[in-house]
Write a protein that holds these residues in place. Structure first.
Motif, PDB file in Angstrom:
ATOM      1  N   VAL A  83     -14.271 -18.609   9.249  1.00 29.53           N
ATOM      2  CA  VAL A  83     -13.091 -19.179   8.613  1.00 29.53           C
ATOM      3  C   VAL A  83     -11.900 -18.278   8.877  1.00 29.53           C
ATOM      4  CG1 VAL A  83     -12.070 -19.895   6.411  1.00 29.53           C
ATOM      5  CG2 VAL A  83     -14.499 -20.252   6.827  1.00 29.53           C
ATOM      6  N   ALA A 112      -8.886 -29.656   7.979  1.00 26.65           N
ATOM      7  CA  ALA A 112      -7.744 -28.753   8.152  1.00 26.65           C
ATOM      8  C   ALA A 112      -6.462 -29.537   8.395  1.00 26.65           C
ATOM      9  CB  ALA A 112      -8.006 -27.792   9.305  1.00 26.65           C
ATOM     10  N   ASN A 142      -5.414 -31.086   5.034  1.00 25.33           N
ATOM     11  CA  ASN A 142      -4.860 -30.066   4.141  1.00 25.33           C
ATOM     12  C   ASN A 142      -3.478 -29.614   4.600  1.00 25.33           C
ATOM     13  OD1 ASN A 142      -7.206 -30.205   2.665  1.00 25.33           O
ATOM     14  ND2 ASN A 142      -8.084 -28.344   3.525  1.00 25.33           N
ATOM     15  N   SER A 167       3.276 -22.042   3.709  1.00 27.21           N
ATOM     16  CA  SER A 167       1.924 -22.265   3.240  1.00 27.21           C
ATOM     17  C   SER A 167       0.932 -22.172   4.397  1.00 27.21           C
ATOM     18  CB  SER A 167       1.827 -23.626   2.556  1.00 27.21           C
ATOM     19  OG  SER A 167       2.267 -24.627   3.425  1.00 27.21           O
ATOM     20  N   PHE A 168      -0.252 -21.754   4.072  1.00 30.08           N
ATOM     21  CA  PHE A 168      -1.301 -21.575   5.055  1.00 30.08           C
ATOM     22  C   PHE A 168      -2.466 -22.498   4.752  1.00 30.08           C
ATOM     23  CE2 PHE A 168       1.083 -17.689   5.284  1.00 30.08           C
ATOM     24  CZ  PHE A 168       1.067 -17.368   6.633  1.00 30.08           C
ATOM     25  N   VAL A 169      -3.243 -22.815   5.802  1.00 24.71           N
ATOM     26  CA  VAL A 169      -4.399 -23.683   5.675  1.00 24.71           C
ATOM     27  C   VAL A 169      -5.606 -22.946   6.253  1.00 24.71           C
ATOM     28  CG1 VAL A 169      -5.415 -25.858   6.421  1.00 24.71           C
ATOM     29  CG2 VAL A 169      -3.003 -25.752   5.882  1.00 24.71           C
ATOM     30  N   GLN A 170      -6.740 -23.057   5.572  1.00 23.93           N
ATOM     31  CA  GLN A 170      -7.965 -22.447   6.089  1.00 23.93           C
ATOM     32  C   GLN A 170      -8.609 -23.379   7.101  1.00 23.93           C
ATOM     33  OE1 GLN A 170     -10.552 -21.287   2.908  1.00 23.93           O
ATOM     34  NE2 GLN A 170      -9.530 -19.298   2.726  1.00 23.93           N
ATOM     35  N   ILE A 171      -9.102 -22.776   8.179  1.00 17.49           N
ATOM     36  CA  ILE A 171      -9.729 -23.532   9.257  1.00 17.49           C
ATOM     37  C   ILE A 171     -11.108 -22.952   9.491  1.00 17.49           C
ATOM     38  CG2 ILE A 171      -9.543 -24.208  11.672  1.00 17.49           C
ATOM     39  CD1 ILE A 171      -6.501 -23.398  11.359  1.00 17.49           C
ATOM     40  N   GLN A 172     -12.092 -23.828   9.615  1.00 19.17           N
ATOM     41  CA  GLN A 172     -13.441 -23.375   9.923  1.00 19.17           C
ATOM     42  C   GLN A 172     -13.726 -23.689  11.382  1.00 19.17           C
ATOM     43  OE1 GLN A 172     -16.417 -24.868   7.288  1.00 19.17           O
ATOM     44  NE2 GLN A 172     -18.001 -23.526   8.107  1.00 19.17           N
ATOM     45  N   ARG A 206      -7.206 -18.574   8.994  1.00 18.57           N
ATOM     46  CA  ARG A 206      -6.118 -19.402   8.488  1.00 18.57           C
ATOM     47  C   ARG A 206      -4.957 -19.424   9.461  1.00 18.57           C
ATOM     48  NH1 ARG A 206      -2.985 -16.555   3.661  1.00 18.57           N
ATOM     49  NH2 ARG A 206      -2.081 -14.885   4.871  1.00 18.57           N
ATOM     50  N   ASP A 207      -4.153 -20.485   9.336  1.00 19.37           N
ATOM     51  CA  ASP A 207      -2.972 -20.665  10.170  1.00 19.37           C
ATOM     52  C   ASP A 207      -1.921 -21.389   9.337  1.00 19.37           C
ATOM     53  OD1 ASP A 207      -1.295 -20.634  12.348  1.00 19.37           O
ATOM     54  OD2 ASP A 207      -2.654 -21.724  13.671  1.00 19.37           O
ATOM     55  N   ARG A 208      -0.692 -21.320   9.791  1.00 19.27           N
ATOM     56  CA  ARG A 208       0.401 -21.962   9.063  1.00 19.27           C
ATOM     57  C   ARG A 208       0.250 -23.480   9.094  1.00 19.27           C
ATOM     58  NH1 ARG A 208       5.148 -18.518  11.780  1.00 19.27           N
ATOM     59  NH2 ARG A 208       4.771 -16.585  10.668  1.00 19.27           N
TER      60      ARG A 208
END
Length: 94
Positions: free
Chosen positions: A14, A51, A54, A2-7, A16-18
């Motif tokens: 924006v 982040a 999440n 799964s990945f998470v969005q990072i701002q 994303r990273d694992r």
């Protein structure tokens, strides 16, 4: 996985990273402005806190799915027809 969005805290871009990587002490460079972001639970930036939260939720959900998958009995695989123990037919001779 799964990945998470990072701002980003600087350019607000924006990416994303694992979720498995985003843990306390992890650092990552923003792909657009190249500022280094440090991830900590007690960060002063709300984007980093979100982040991290999440990622923790995603890791927990992934762990629960794995536990259920390993706890369930594996279905027995049907034997393939090609490996079903074929023998020579009785009427055929070499």
């Amino acid at each position: 996985m799964s990945f998470v969005q990072i701002q980003c805290t600087r350019c607000k871009g924006v990416f994303r990273d694992r979720a498995g990587r985003l843990q306390d002490g992890y650092s990552r460079q923003c792909p657009s402005c190249e500022v280094v972001l440090f991830f900590a639970e007690d960060s002063q930036y709300p984007f980093i806190k979100r982040a991290m939260r999440n990622a923790r939720t995603a890791r927990k959900e992934q762990h629960e799915v794995e536990v259920v998958r390993f706890a369930a009995p594996e279905p027995r695989m049907a034997r393939s027809r090609s490996f079903a123990g074929r023998t020579r037919s009785a009427g055929r001779e070499d």
